[in-house]
Design an enzyme around this catalytic site. Structure first.
Site, PDB file in Angstrom:
ATOM      1  N   GLN A   1     -42.571 -72.417  -2.693  1.00 50.03           N
ATOM      2  CA  GLN A   1     -42.515 -73.228  -1.481  1.00 50.03           C
ATOM      3  C   GLN A   1     -41.185 -73.099  -0.738  1.00 50.03           C
ATOM      4  OE1 GLN A   1     -43.622 -77.303  -2.392  1.00 50.03           O
ATOM      5  NE2 GLN A   1     -45.245 -76.625  -3.769  1.00 50.03           N
TER       6      GLN A   1
ATOM      7  N   VAL B   1     -36.184 -74.467 -10.291  1.00 44.31           N
ATOM      8  CA  VAL B   1     -37.154 -75.126  -9.424  1.00 44.31           C
ATOM      9  C   VAL B   1     -38.337 -75.517 -10.300  1.00 44.31           C
ATOM     10  CG1 VAL B   1     -38.697 -74.835  -7.438  1.00 44.31           C
ATOM     11  CG2 VAL B   1     -36.411 -73.791  -7.417  1.00 44.31           C
TER      12      VAL B   1
ATOM     13  N   ASN C   1     -37.139 -61.383 -16.503  1.00 45.30           N
ATOM     14  CA  ASN C   1     -37.625 -62.285 -15.455  1.00 45.30           C
ATOM     15  C   ASN C   1     -37.870 -61.499 -14.162  1.00 45.30           C
ATOM     16  OD1 ASN C   1     -38.240 -64.400 -13.762  1.00 45.30           O
ATOM     17  ND2 ASN C   1     -36.566 -65.704 -14.479  1.00 45.30           N
TER      18      ASN C   1
ATOM     19  N   TYR D   1     -34.600 -62.036  -5.916  1.00 43.89           N
ATOM     20  CA  TYR D   1     -33.189 -61.797  -5.610  1.00 43.89           C
ATOM     21  C   TYR D   1     -33.010 -60.517  -4.797  1.00 43.89           C
ATOM     22  CZ  TYR D   1     -32.323 -65.437  -9.105  1.00 43.89           C
ATOM     23  OH  TYR D   1     -32.311 -66.612  -9.801  1.00 43.89           O
TER      24      TYR D   1
ATOM     25  N   GLU E   1     -24.403 -70.704 -12.060  1.00 43.13           N
ATOM     26  CA  GLU E   1     -24.711 -70.760 -13.488  1.00 43.13           C
ATOM     27  C   GLU E   1     -26.197 -71.005 -13.717  1.00 43.13           C
ATOM     28  OE1 GLU E   1     -24.320 -70.757 -17.599  1.00 43.13           O
ATOM     29  OE2 GLU E   1     -22.895 -70.092 -16.085  1.00 43.13           O
TER      30      GLU E   1
END
Length: 158
Positions: free
Chosen positions: A94, A87, A124, A131, A83
């Site tokens: 990192q 970060v 995004n 991804y 969901e």
């Protein structure tokens, strides 16, 4: 070094802070209705609706992932649905996001899940590129449908 661990009740305040930061990043800073008691019940109540992971270093929390199980009638197996993945800005780049995803992939395998899925906002580009780099495939023929508020009440006939 980043440690990934299961969230505890003591993390609820941090999780809510991260949810609010994620909402601001996703251009919806006023959309969060969740409260600490709501999240505590959802994550640690009698019938938990979801689970969460915390990524941290010796300096403190770096991010979190919130997930739950779904089910595929096509595979006959449950899946793992991510969901939220967040970060902190200072920790980006990192490997924290990758560590969270890898940990979740391990959970999916350990629990016999056929799929590991999530949604990403179409604007995004950085997340989408990340991804794709880790092997995720966009479901181009599918769109998310959502019903809430008055439409949900009306459909239920209440």
């Amino acid at each position: 070094m980043t440690l990934i661990r299961s969230a505890t009740r003591a993390d609820v305040g941090t999780i809510l802070r991260f949810v609010r930061e994620l909402a601001a990043f996703e251009r919806e800073p006023d959309a969060v209705e969740a409260t600490e008691p709501m999240l505590a019940e959802a994550l640690f109540g009698e019938r938990p609706a979801a689970e969460a992971l915390i990524a941290e270093s010796a300096d403190g929390p770096l991010g979190f992932a919130l997930f739950f199980h779904n089910f595929s009638t096509w595979t006959g197996k449950r899946g793992l649905y991510l969901e939220d993945l967040y970060v902190t800005p200072d920790a980006r780049g990192q490997g924290v996001g990758g560590a969270l995803l890898a940990h979740l992939a391990g959970i999916a395998l350990d629990r016999g899940c056929a799929r590991f899925e999530w949604s990403v906002l179409d604007w995004n580009a950085d997340a989408i590129a990340f991804y794709r780099k880790v092997g995720a495939v966009g479901m181009e023929d599918w769109t998310i449908q959502r019903m809430s508020g008055e439409a949900l009440v009306r459909l239920a006939g209440r």
